[in-house]
Design a protein around this motif. Structure first.
Motif, short mmCIF file in Angstrom:
data_model
loop_
_atom_site.label_atom_id
_atom_site.label_comp_id
_atom_site.label_asym_id
_atom_site.label_seq_id
_atom_site.Cartn_x
_atom_site.Cartn_y
_atom_site.Cartn_z
N LEU A 24 50.57 76.75 37.31
CA LEU A 24 50.45 75.42 36.72
C LEU A 24 49.19 74.71 37.20
N ALA A 117 55.84 68.86 36.60
CA ALA A 117 54.57 68.67 35.88
C ALA A 117 53.92 67.34 36.22
N LEU A 343 50.37 73.02 29.30
CA LEU A 343 50.87 72.05 30.29
C LEU A 343 51.65 70.93 29.62
N TYR A 346 55.02 72.20 28.46
CA TYR A 346 55.90 72.36 29.63
C TYR A 346 56.43 71.02 30.11
N GLN A 347 55.55 70.05 30.20
CA GLN A 347 55.94 68.73 30.72
C GLN A 347 56.91 68.01 29.79
N GLY A 351 59.87 70.20 31.96
CA GLY A 351 59.16 70.64 33.14
C GLY A 351 59.01 69.56 34.19
#
Length: 700
Positions: A24, A117, A343, A346-347, A351
């Motif tokens: 990450l 995240a 990213l 994911y967030q 995340g």
């Protein structure tokens, strides 16, 4: 080099989290170049040369920034912050282990710092939060690992340093003082006073007045302006109550014309004096937002999007953003789309750490602290007390932040405090980990010693019984064992696992073959030894049962029949399909919970993963990888399924234990370790091991 694989095996879950957390952070470093420059970032960077103490933010972070910027610019700053984030995760894990939390629990305590995240995003920012978190972790280590007079003084210095990075750090002093007691509290306060006194003295030398920040008056005005029931005046918002802007608006918008910071402070004090409950309720509502299950933006709060990964470079509408990127980073700000998209996805899709889970961690710690007050053992009481500090420190810090305004950015210290508090608290409630080190490959030295000189040609069917101090119950079990099954003779092999009573002698008198291990390693180790001894002696089929009389030996022929009919390679009984005389509601629940978990992991319906009355082909029993010395039943079952063996469950009977007490330990501890073994076996057999061996005796 052999040391590294051993370390990875012991700490495999942390290693998995570290790899994911590193990935990450690599993506973030690539995606946002040279780093993310927020409005506050400009203030920190602007102040690295001047170090003016009367700005909105304290100068502690600017002091730390200067050498990093000189060495490698903004990119080097965010790389250092990302490395610090990973090291903080390792430090939390190590601290939890030092306080005897289970490995899996310690890894879960570190996971939020490594994988959240929002934590990764703030590390990519030129912002003070990462340095502040590092200081928090240092305080935790000094207080909880080994508290003495020297470490108490060092804690005071670190609290002072945290105060110089973020002014809200001063609230930690309350939690620390309450934890260490009044004598050491004086040392802590002295350490804090050294740093804080130097900071205030520098403030006076630079500005000619006493203070420590230029932010106080308007921030307090922003908090009170939202709830002020005031007569029309320049400082009283024109909007009616309930329709006003949020704290952030009033705290960062220039004061109305003709008013001064001193007047804003006086206004805030009047509101607090006359409406203390309204102000307190507003603070508590903001404090509670941090424990929401998901992350959303409430009306008039600081937008959550500020702390989310974007597909375009943030804050470019401010011309200073690009200018600071070039000046301190050596390049124009830019976003690389693919890693930024990964990213962001994911967030936005889970995340992050749920605030509800963080609150649960704090609650567990508080419950453990109260429960520990009644614990007589000093070591256990100390662990329960240790859980209280991170919970209390997190609550004090977040409550102090909420007193000014709510921002998800200000909730990030919860990732340091509450998971650790929950892990220590759960350890205090469950008791000491009963798990033993994983077994070496067969035969290990204990196996070799136990089988030295042992030779026997076994019957086709061998019943293997693991026994540890079962002198009171094993006699009737052996007396009731069938001598013939399906027309074939039956032998019994008792593996005595380091017993200190007459188990071995009683078993030999009953006609069983006996192998004695000279140390108590656990049921799993004893059974594995029995499988190999039986197979080496010519057994074709191996049956396991317990030494305490819980299973009906007269069901042996039913248990073996599917294998003899070539319909199965492995047969296990099921109390849920058959009958059970349960003596524990917790165990009753555990059987069902773990059956569901195993069904999910293996993608086939299972009803009972821990039934001890089982039958299998001998070559299958010795082909499965078995490393678990205690909680072995799920390891064997999942290992067999991973071998693509044919598995059948049959309705069987399980009675209450006939003699003695269970060796399984407290129910919650047993359940936690059982879950650990099941998940680690699944990871090893289904995820990490790609080559699948096909057991002989069946069609591939």
């Amino acid at each position: 080099m052999a040391v590294l694989p051993a370390v990875l095996r012991r700490h495999w879950l942390l290693a998995v989290f570290l790899v994911a957390g590193t990935a990450l952070r690599v993506l973030a470093t690539i995606a946002y170049q040279p780093g993310i420059i927020y409005v506050d970032s400009q203030q920190y960077l602007f102040n690295i040369e001047l170090l003016k103490p009367d700005q909105l933010n304290p100068i502690g972070y600017s002091i730390a920034l200067k050498p990093l910027i000189d060495l490698g610019g903004i990119t080097f700053v965010v790389i250092v912050q990302h490395v610090a984030g990973l090291l903080m995760g390792i430090a939390i894990y190590a601290l939890a282990r030092r306080l005897t939390a289970y490995r899996w629990l310690s890894a879960l305590a570190a996971a939020p710092l490594l994988l959240d995240a929002y934590q990764v995003q703030i590390e990519q920012n030129v912002m003070a939060e990462t340095l502040f978190d590092v200081l928090l972790v240092g305080i935790l280590w000094l207080l909880l690992a080994k508290l003495n007079w020297k470490t108490a003084a060092a804690v005071g210095v670190l609290v002072g340093a945290a105060f110089s990075v973020r002014a809200i750090g001063v609230t930690l002093l309350l939690a620390v003082v309450l934890y260490v007691g009044w004598r050491r509290a004086l040392v802590v306060i002295a350490g804090f006073a050294v740093v804080a006194g130097a900071y205030v003295g520098y403030f006076h030398a630079e500005t000619g007045r006493w203070g420590f920040t230029g932010a106080g008056s308007q921030v307090l005005y922003g908090r009170t302006a939202v709830v002020a029931d005031c007569a029309p005046s320049p400082l009283c918002p024109k909007e009616p109550l309930g329709q006003r802007q949020g704290v952030d608006y009033y705290a960062h918008t220039p004061l109305p014309a003709g008013t001064t910071p001193a007047q804003a402070t006086a206004f805030a004090h009047e509101v607090i004096k006359h409406q203390p409950l309204d102000v307190a309720w507003a603070v508590l509502k903001d404090f509670a937002k941090g424990f929401a299950p998901t992350r959303t933006t409430s009306p008039n709060d600081v937008p959550l999007s500020r702390w989310q990964f974007q597909l375009t470079y943030p804050n470019l509408q401010d011309i200073n953003t690009a200018a600071f990127a070039v000046k301190f980073g050596g390049e124009e700000p830019q976003v690389v789309h693919t890693p930024a998209a990964i990213l962001r996805a994911y967030q936005l899709n889970g995340g992050y750490t749920s605030g509800t889970l963080l609150g649960l961690g704090a609650l567990i710690a508080l419950v453990a602290g109260v429960h520990g007050r009644g614990t007589r053992r000093a070591s256990e009481a100390a662990i329960a007390r240790a859980a209280l500090f991170p919970a209390a420190a997190g609550i004090v810090l977040l409550l102090g932040s909420a007193a000014f305004e709510f921002s998800w950015r200000y909730q990030l210290p919860a990732l340091v405090f509450f998971p650790l508090a929950g892990a220590i608290g759960l350890r205090a409630l469950l008791g000491k980990d009963q798990a033993r080190p994983a077994l070496a490959a067969y035969p290990d030295p204990v196996d070799a010693q136990a089988t030295k000189g042992f030779t026997k040609a076994f019957a086709p069917i061998v019943v293997v019984i693991a026994a540890y101090n079962e002198a009171g119950g094993i006699g009737p079990v052996l007396a009731n064992m069938p001598k013939i099954c399906a027309g074939m003779p039956v032998d019994v092999l008792v593996v005595v696992d380091g017993a200190t009573d007459d188990t071995a002698a009683i078993a030999q008198q009953a006609g069983a073959s006996v192998v004695v291990a000279d140390s108590n390693r656990g049921q799993g180790a004893a059974l594995r030894l029995g499988y190999h001894v039986a197979a080496q002696g010519g057994a074709q089929y191996i049956v396991t049962t317990d030494a305490d009389g819980q299973y009906a030996n007269d069901e042996l022929d039913v248990l073996l029949q599917p294998i003899l009919d070539d319909r199965a390679d492995f047969v296990t009984g099921s109390r849920r399909l058959g009958a059970e005389d349960a003596d524990s509601r917790l165990r009753w629940l555990g059987v069902r919970v773990f059956a569901v978990l195993a069904s999910i992991l293996t993608r086939r319906r299972l009803t009972d993963t821990s039934f001890g009355f089982r039958a299998m082909r001998a070559e299958l029993a010795t082909a499965v990888t078995l490393r678990e010395p205690q909680y072995q039943s799920s390891e064997l079952l999942l290992g067999v399924l991973a071998q693509k063996a044919r598995v059948v469950e049959l309705p069987m009977t399980m009675r209450r234990r006939g003699d003695g007490t269970s060796k399984k330990g407290p129910g919650l501890v047993y359940g936690a370790n059982y879950a650990r073994v099941m998940t680690t076996t699944w990871l090893r057999e289904y995820v990490l091991r790609r080559a699948r061996r096909t057991p002989s005796g069946r069609t591939a």
